[in-house]
Design an enzyme around this catalytic site. Structure first.
Site, mmCIF file in Angstrom:
data_model
loop_
_atom_site.group_PDB
_atom_site.id
_atom_site.type_symbol
_atom_site.label_atom_id
_atom_site.label_comp_id
_atom_site.label_asym_id
_atom_site.label_seq_id
_atom_site.Cartn_x
_atom_site.Cartn_y
_atom_site.Cartn_z
ATOM 1 N N GLU A 186 0.717 -1.242 -0.065
ATOM 2 C CA GLU A 186 -0.020 -0.119 -0.263
ATOM 3 C C GLU A 186 0.762 1.344 0.022
ATOM 4 O O GLU A 186 1.171 1.993 0.949
ATOM 5 C CB GLU A 186 -1.024 -0.013 1.077
ATOM 6 C CG GLU A 186 -0.281 -0.441 2.518
ATOM 7 C CD GLU A 186 -1.449 -0.567 3.532
ATOM 8 O OE1 GLU A 186 -2.654 -1.054 3.304
ATOM 9 O OE2 GLU A 186 -0.973 -0.241 4.884
ATOM 10 N N ARG B 3 5.588 19.501 4.572
ATOM 11 C CA ARG B 3 6.867 18.558 4.883
ATOM 12 C C ARG B 3 7.744 19.490 5.190
ATOM 13 O O ARG B 3 8.694 19.027 6.160
ATOM 14 C CB ARG B 3 7.001 17.455 3.806
ATOM 15 C CG ARG B 3 5.696 16.684 3.530
ATOM 16 C CD ARG B 3 6.046 15.541 2.383
ATOM 17 N NE ARG B 3 7.062 14.567 3.073
ATOM 18 C CZ ARG B 3 8.103 14.501 2.899
ATOM 19 N NH1 ARG B 3 8.829 15.274 2.125
ATOM 20 N NH2 ARG B 3 9.061 13.406 3.653
ATOM 21 N N CYS C 36 2.361 33.242 9.356
ATOM 22 C CA CYS C 36 2.725 33.805 10.525
ATOM 23 C C CYS C 36 3.544 32.726 11.448
ATOM 24 O O CYS C 36 3.335 32.483 12.439
ATOM 25 C CB CYS C 36 1.871 34.666 11.156
ATOM 26 S SG CYS C 36 1.792 36.382 10.400
HETATM 27 C C1 LIG Z 1 0.280 6.500 5.174
HETATM 28 C C2 LIG Z 1 0.268 5.062 5.075
HETATM 29 C C3 LIG Z 1 0.510 4.457 4.103
HETATM 30 C C4 LIG Z 1 1.314 4.975 2.868
HETATM 31 O O1 LIG Z 1 2.727 5.284 3.218
HETATM 32 P P1 LIG Z 1 3.452 6.066 1.977
HETATM 33 O O2 LIG Z 1 4.719 6.375 2.983
HETATM 34 O O3 LIG Z 1 2.934 7.007 1.505
HETATM 35 O O4 LIG Z 1 4.044 4.671 1.176
HETATM 36 C C5 LIG Z 1 0.173 3.010 3.858
HETATM 37 N N1 LIG Z 1 -0.491 2.456 4.743
HETATM 38 C C6 LIG Z 1 -0.815 2.987 5.927
HETATM 39 C C7 LIG Z 1 -1.555 2.039 6.882
HETATM 40 C C8 LIG Z 1 -0.574 4.236 6.221
HETATM 41 O O5 LIG Z 1 -1.051 4.976 7.310
#
Ligand SMILES: *Cc1c(COP(=O)(O)O)cnc(C)c1O
Length: 419
Positions: free
Chosen positions: A271, A309, A340
């Protein structure tokens, strides 16, 4: 290398006219690059029996982008109800959606179960009895605690609020099975922006060990492992890119080894948000002010509402000045917005070519956790999003926020109550 040479070539030649047409600031995403990275991931894992990327919606929650992901066969990793609804809005259903929430409310469980449901990924053993109706397919997020160290950004698993602890894992599957679950998955997410592929290999190995253990204890077969996101991208020119090909090769071998022992190969889920989208977006801003006090400042027409970021992680985002050679006379400047907050800086003491008012600056690698992380503190509004299509057209895929949007929650029916 940050932004690819190919994206640069596609964008820079027409950027001035795009900026004239739409006005700055904006994030612009590159369909060609998104599709190339998607194909690369699919190819890298093509020797597994079954691989699927679930795009982490929070990285770039725009329907036009999600449609591209869906077109590549990807599912969606959602960690909130709005992300889940957005995925359903573009036609994702049921096992196309992995719902990885934490501290989940009863109302969230109801939405997750509606409309064909989703793959429910439970964050804690205590949530098993709280699921209104146990779905056939259930997944748990595993937190290995002291068994793993995690990486710098995401921190030590012991201090992490996420996931089922090592000692609770068997009990969690047992409880879910007792409530009627018939199919099972196992998930974890331990790193963030990691460039060393060994971490992900170790994660896959760790999950396979747990799968074996769960089968031995409960005779439950885990049909998929989800190794999470967290694949890193090279934000700095000197960073070495993550070798996804090497990572996939070793993980594939491990899966085959697992099959020899256990007689089947679990599906592999990933993911990724950042790796998929990060390099394929840039924030385009215009220099509007100069300031020469104790330092030299370049004021631009966007601020941290567009990109958090640098301010919250001290993150480096590479910057180009359109039409100016990065190797030409350079002087260190802070590139700042107008919020600010003194951490409202896109770059600190960065060596950049001489910048004059009206110059266009390209802030790299904003395709993931860029626009989506923006906020409205100080009444600062978020910019528009554009998509550079493969056919060369540019499409507005989100308009900029207006003052009316910002004041919308101040318009309501009067409600005065004397308790
Ligand atoms: C944020 C997140 C991701 C994605 O993270 P990346 O660093 O963008 O790859 C995947 N799984 C979960 C559960 C997340 O919270």
């Amino acid at each position: 290398m940050p932004m690819s040479e190919a994206f640069r070539a596609r964008l820079f030649s027409k950027l001035e006219t795009v900026a004239d047409h739409y006005g700055t600031p904006f994030h612009i995403y590159d369909e060609t690059g998104l599709r190339e990275t998607g194909r690369y991931l699919i190819d890298a894992f093509s020797k597994t029996e079954s691989f699927r990327e679930y795009f982490a919606v929070k990285a770039l929650p725009n329907p036009r982008i999600l449609e591209i992901m869906k077109d590549m066969g990807f599912g969606f990793d959602c960690s909130s109800i709005p992300e889940l609804l957005l995925s359903r809005q573009i036609g994702a259903r049921s096992e196309d959606i992995m719902f990885t929430s934490n501290n989940t409310s009863p109302a969230e469980f109801l939405v997750a179960a509606a409309d064909g449901g989703c793959i429910l990924n439970l964050d804690d053993i205590s949530l098993v009895p709280k699921v209104p109706e146990m779905p056939e397919l259930i997944c748990f997020r595993y937190n290995p605690g002291p068994r793993r160290t995690g990486n710098d950004i995401i921190g030590n698993p012991i201090e992490s609020k996420y996931g089922v602890s090592h000692d609770q894992l068997i009990g969690a599957y047992e409880a879910a099975a007792q409530r009627g679950a018939k199919r099972f998955g196992l998930h974890t997410m331990l790193v963030s922006n990691e460039l060393n592929y060994e971490y992900m290999v170790q994660t896959a190995q760790m999950l396979m060990e747990q799968v074996e253990k769960i089968f031995k204890s409960l005779n439950i077969t885990i049909e998929f492992i989800n190794i999470g996101g967290g694949l890193g991208i090279p934000y700095k020119p000197e960073d070495d890119p993550l070798s996804v090909a090497a990572m996939a090769e070793v993980i594939t071998k491990e899966l085959k080894r697992f099959k020899e022992k256990q007689g089947y190969e679990p599906k592999l889920l990933l993911e990724s948000g950042r790796y998929m989208a990060g390099p394929h977006g840039v924030l385009v801003v215009k220099a509007i002010n100069h300031k020469d006090t104790y330092r030299k400042y370049i004021g631009v027409d966007a601020c941290m509402s567009s990109l958090m970021r640098p301010a919250i992680y001290g993150a480096y985002h590479h910057i180009d000045v359109l039409g100016k050679d990065a190797t030409s006379p350079v002087s260190p400047v802070d590139v700042v917005g107008s919020l600010c907050e003194n951490n409202d800086k896109f770059a600190i003491q960065r060596l950049l070519p001489e910048i004059i008012e009206g110059d266009i600056l390209i802030i790299h690698d904003t395709g993931a956790h860029g626009h989506s992380m923006g906020f409205n503190y100080n009444g600062r509004l978020r910019p528009k999003e554009l998509l550079l299509r493969t056919d060369g057209t540019v499409e507005l895929i989100r308009r900029e926020e207006t003052v009316e949007d910002h004041f919308a929650t101040l318009n309501f029916e009067p409600d005065v109550f004397k308790p």
